[in-house]
Design a protein around this motif. Structure first.
Motif, short mmCIF file in Angstrom:
data_model
loop_
_atom_site.label_atom_id
_atom_site.label_comp_id
_atom_site.label_asym_id
_atom_site.label_seq_id
_atom_site.Cartn_x
_atom_site.Cartn_y
_atom_site.Cartn_z
N GLY A 63 -19.59 -3.06 -65.94
CA GLY A 63 -20.23 -4.28 -66.45
C GLY A 63 -21.45 -4.68 -65.65
O GLY A 63 -22.45 -5.13 -66.21
N ILE A 64 -21.38 -4.53 -64.35
CA ILE A 64 -22.53 -4.85 -63.50
C ILE A 64 -23.68 -3.91 -63.80
O ILE A 64 -24.84 -4.31 -63.86
CB ILE A 64 -22.13 -4.84 -62.01
CG1 ILE A 64 -21.22 -6.04 -61.73
CG2 ILE A 64 -23.35 -4.86 -61.11
CD1 ILE A 64 -20.57 -6.03 -60.36
N PHE A 65 -23.39 -2.63 -64.03
CA PHE A 65 -24.42 -1.66 -64.38
C PHE A 65 -25.06 -2.02 -65.73
O PHE A 65 -26.28 -2.02 -65.86
CB PHE A 65 -23.80 -0.26 -64.45
CG PHE A 65 -24.75 0.81 -64.93
CD1 PHE A 65 -25.67 1.37 -64.07
CD2 PHE A 65 -24.70 1.26 -66.24
CE1 PHE A 65 -26.54 2.35 -64.50
CE2 PHE A 65 -25.56 2.25 -66.68
CZ PHE A 65 -26.50 2.80 -65.81
N LEU A 66 -24.25 -2.33 -66.72
CA LEU A 66 -24.75 -2.61 -68.07
C LEU A 66 -25.53 -3.91 -68.18
O LEU A 66 -26.57 -3.97 -68.82
CB LEU A 66 -23.59 -2.66 -69.07
CG LEU A 66 -23.02 -1.33 -69.51
CD1 LEU A 66 -21.71 -1.55 -70.25
CD2 LEU A 66 -24.00 -0.59 -70.40
N ARG A 67 -25.03 -4.97 -67.55
CA ARG A 67 -25.63 -6.29 -67.78
C ARG A 67 -25.81 -7.12 -66.52
O ARG A 67 -25.94 -8.34 -66.59
CB ARG A 67 -24.83 -7.06 -68.81
CG ARG A 67 -23.38 -7.28 -68.42
CD ARG A 67 -22.72 -8.19 -69.40
NE ARG A 67 -21.32 -8.21 -69.48
CZ ARG A 67 -20.42 -8.11 -68.52
NH1 ARG A 67 -20.79 -7.92 -67.31
NH2 ARG A 67 -19.14 -8.17 -68.74
N TYR A 68 -25.78 -6.47 -65.36
CA TYR A 68 -26.01 -7.16 -64.08
C TYR A 68 -24.94 -8.20 -63.76
O TYR A 68 -25.21 -9.17 -63.09
CB TYR A 68 -27.37 -7.85 -64.06
CG TYR A 68 -28.55 -6.93 -64.14
CD1 TYR A 68 -28.93 -6.16 -63.06
CD2 TYR A 68 -29.32 -6.86 -65.30
CE1 TYR A 68 -30.04 -5.33 -63.13
CE2 TYR A 68 -30.42 -6.04 -65.38
CZ TYR A 68 -30.79 -5.28 -64.28
OH TYR A 68 -31.88 -4.47 -64.36
N LYS A 71 -27.26 1.10 -74.28
CA LYS A 71 -28.44 0.25 -74.05
C LYS A 71 -28.13 -0.71 -72.91
O LYS A 71 -27.10 -1.40 -72.94
CB LYS A 71 -28.76 -0.52 -75.33
CG LYS A 71 -29.94 -1.44 -75.22
CD LYS A 71 -30.15 -2.20 -76.52
CE LYS A 71 -31.20 -3.26 -76.33
NZ LYS A 71 -31.29 -4.14 -77.50
N LEU A 72 -29.01 -0.77 -71.93
CA LEU A 72 -28.81 -1.63 -70.77
C LEU A 72 -29.50 -2.98 -70.99
O LEU A 72 -30.56 -3.04 -71.62
CB LEU A 72 -29.38 -0.98 -69.51
CG LEU A 72 -28.90 0.43 -69.20
CD1 LEU A 72 -29.56 0.95 -67.93
CD2 LEU A 72 -27.40 0.47 -69.07
N ALA A 73 -28.91 -4.03 -70.46
CA ALA A 73 -29.54 -5.35 -70.52
C ALA A 73 -30.90 -5.24 -69.82
O ALA A 73 -31.00 -4.66 -68.74
CB ALA A 73 -28.67 -6.40 -69.83
N PRO A 74 -31.95 -5.78 -70.42
CA PRO A 74 -33.28 -5.59 -69.86
C PRO A 74 -33.55 -6.37 -68.57
O PRO A 74 -34.27 -5.89 -67.70
CB PRO A 74 -34.21 -6.04 -70.98
CG PRO A 74 -33.40 -6.95 -71.82
CD PRO A 74 -31.98 -6.49 -71.68
N ASP A 75 -32.98 -7.54 -68.45
CA ASP A 75 -33.29 -8.39 -67.30
C ASP A 75 -32.03 -9.00 -66.71
O ASP A 75 -31.13 -9.40 -67.44
CB ASP A 75 -34.21 -9.53 -67.73
CG ASP A 75 -35.52 -9.03 -68.30
OD1 ASP A 75 -36.21 -8.25 -67.61
OD2 ASP A 75 -35.85 -9.39 -69.45
N PRO A 76 -31.99 -9.09 -65.39
CA PRO A 76 -30.84 -9.75 -64.75
C PRO A 76 -30.91 -11.26 -64.93
O PRO A 76 -31.99 -11.82 -65.11
CB PRO A 76 -30.99 -9.37 -63.28
CG PRO A 76 -32.44 -9.12 -63.09
CD PRO A 76 -32.94 -8.58 -64.40
N GLN A 77 -29.76 -11.89 -64.88
CA GLN A 77 -29.71 -13.34 -64.87
C GLN A 77 -30.08 -13.79 -63.46
O GLN A 77 -29.68 -13.17 -62.49
CB GLN A 77 -28.32 -13.82 -65.23
CG GLN A 77 -27.88 -13.40 -66.61
CD GLN A 77 -26.42 -13.71 -66.83
OE1 GLN A 77 -25.92 -14.72 -66.37
NE2 GLN A 77 -25.74 -12.83 -67.51
N LYS A 100 -33.55 6.31 -69.47
CA LYS A 100 -34.94 6.36 -69.92
C LYS A 100 -35.17 5.19 -70.88
O LYS A 100 -34.44 5.04 -71.85
CB LYS A 100 -35.25 7.68 -70.61
CG LYS A 100 -36.70 7.77 -71.02
CD LYS A 100 -37.05 9.12 -71.59
CE LYS A 100 -38.53 9.05 -71.95
NZ LYS A 100 -39.02 10.30 -72.42
N ASP A 101 -36.16 4.38 -70.56
CA ASP A 101 -36.52 3.23 -71.40
C ASP A 101 -35.33 2.32 -71.68
O ASP A 101 -35.15 1.83 -72.80
CB ASP A 101 -37.14 3.70 -72.72
CG ASP A 101 -38.43 4.50 -72.52
OD1 ASP A 101 -39.18 4.18 -71.58
OD2 ASP A 101 -38.66 5.44 -73.29
N GLY A 102 -34.50 2.10 -70.65
CA GLY A 102 -33.37 1.19 -70.79
C GLY A 102 -32.17 1.73 -71.54
O GLY A 102 -31.26 0.98 -71.89
#
Length: 119
Positions: free
Chosen positions: A91-96, A42-48, A74-76
């Motif tokens: 880490g950058i890919f997963l949670r920006y 599951k990817l973080a939905p929004d960047p900080q 697909k769908d995060g």
């Protein structure tokens, strides 16, 4: 003194979990420059954002990485395994970006990737 991190054969069979900033997944470090993020992450939905509301460098890089792998998302959620050359890129890919990925990846006993790979 700065810690030195490195891959070793000892950690190649260990499953590391990641759960941070709205993202989660399972990771195996199979070769020196091959960390495999397993399908279903599951990817973080929004960047900080910066204080002024703009994207910081890590968020821009994270968006570019996601664009490079858009056929596997697909769908995060990742739909296929994805290989990364370093924990930091993962880490950058997963949670920006954000927290140090060496400290965020943990084995079943809570030991971090940092603990396993410091020389």
């Amino acid at each position: 003194m700065k810690d030195n991190h490195k891959w070793s054969q000892e950690i190649s069979g260990i499953e590391f979990s990641f759960s941070d900033w709205g993202s989660e997944g399972k990771v195996f470090w199979q070769r020196r420059k091959e960390l495999v993020l397993k399908a279903g992450a599951k990817l973080a939905p929004d960047p900080q954002l910066n204080k002024d509301g703009t994207l910081n460098f890590s968020a821009k890089f994270g968006k570019a990485l996601r664009a490079d792998h858009c056929d596997k998302i697909k769908d995060g959620v990742t739909t296929e395994d994805i290989v990364f050359p370093s924990p930091n890129e993962l880490g950058i890919f997963l949670r920006y970006g954000g927290e140090n990925t060496w400290l965020s990846l943990k084995d079943k006993d809570g030991k971090t990737l940092h603990d396993w790979s410091v020389c």
